[in-house]
Design a protein around this motif. Structure first.
Motif, PDB file in Angstrom:
ATOM      1  N   GLY A  38     -27.953 -50.242 -24.576  1.00  7.40           N
ATOM      2  CA  GLY A  38     -28.830 -49.192 -24.053  1.00  7.40           C
ATOM      3  C   GLY A  38     -29.066 -49.315 -22.569  1.00  7.40           C
ATOM      4  O   GLY A  38     -28.978 -48.331 -21.825  1.00  7.40           O
ATOM      5  N   PHE A  39     -29.356 -50.514 -22.083  1.00 10.56           N
ATOM      6  CA  PHE A  39     -29.620 -50.707 -20.662  1.00 10.56           C
ATOM      7  C   PHE A  39     -28.391 -50.424 -19.826  1.00 10.56           C
ATOM      8  O   PHE A  39     -28.473 -49.768 -18.788  1.00 10.56           O
ATOM      9  CB  PHE A  39     -30.113 -52.137 -20.399  1.00 10.56           C
ATOM     10  N   VAL A  40     -27.257 -50.903 -20.272  1.00 15.29           N
ATOM     11  CA  VAL A  40     -26.010 -50.696 -19.524  1.00 15.29           C
ATOM     12  C   VAL A  40     -25.671 -49.210 -19.451  1.00 15.29           C
ATOM     13  O   VAL A  40     -25.298 -48.700 -18.391  1.00 15.29           O
ATOM     14  CB  VAL A  40     -24.851 -51.495 -20.167  1.00 15.29           C
ATOM     15  N   GLY A  44     -25.654 -47.000 -16.035  1.00 13.63           N
ATOM     16  CA  GLY A  44     -24.440 -46.268 -15.666  1.00 13.63           C
ATOM     17  C   GLY A  44     -24.713 -44.785 -15.487  1.00 13.63           C
ATOM     18  O   GLY A  44     -24.199 -44.153 -14.555  1.00 13.63           O
ATOM     19  N   LEU A  45     -25.545 -44.227 -16.345  1.00 15.07           N
ATOM     20  CA  LEU A  45     -25.903 -42.817 -16.226  1.00 15.07           C
ATOM     21  C   LEU A  45     -26.692 -42.556 -14.950  1.00 15.07           C
ATOM     22  O   LEU A  45     -26.457 -41.564 -14.257  1.00 15.07           O
ATOM     23  CB  LEU A  45     -26.712 -42.392 -17.453  1.00 15.07           C
ATOM     24  N   MET A  46     -27.607 -43.441 -14.613  1.00 15.94           N
ATOM     25  CA  MET A  46     -28.397 -43.278 -13.386  1.00 15.94           C
ATOM     26  C   MET A  46     -27.503 -43.368 -12.142  1.00 15.94           C
ATOM     27  O   MET A  46     -27.674 -42.605 -11.189  1.00 15.94           O
ATOM     28  CB  MET A  46     -29.504 -44.335 -13.304  1.00 15.94           C
TER      29      MET A  46
END
Length: 79
Positions: A38-40, A44-46
């Motif tokens: 989830g964090f990765v 990546g989306l940000m």
């Protein structure tokens, strides 16, 4: 010619392959299948979104995009 369409493998190889498939399937369906992902994905989306905004601002497309959106909204509402 034989009617058997399965490739010829030894019993040990077949068992090992089935065991590996079972392991992969349980990891895909298990309780911890997304642990840490989830964090990765969020980071990546940000980064992707920040890059798009930087590109739009750097190329000076912000006014063009705003104008196109305004024109589309005016066409929809008839204004």
């Amino acid at each position: 010619m034989t009617d058997n369409l399965e490739p010829e493998t030894s019993t040990g190889t077949t068992r090992a392959l089935r065991g590996r498939v079972r392991t992969v399937a349980s990891r895909m369906r298990g309780r911890d299948r997304d642990a840490g992902a989830g964090f990765v994905e969020y980071a990546g989306l940000m980064i992707l979104i920040a890059g798009i905004f930087t590109l739009i601002d750097g190329l000076g497309l912000d006014g063009l995009i705003s104008g196109a959106i305004l024109d589309a909204v005016n066409q929809v509402i008839g204004g």
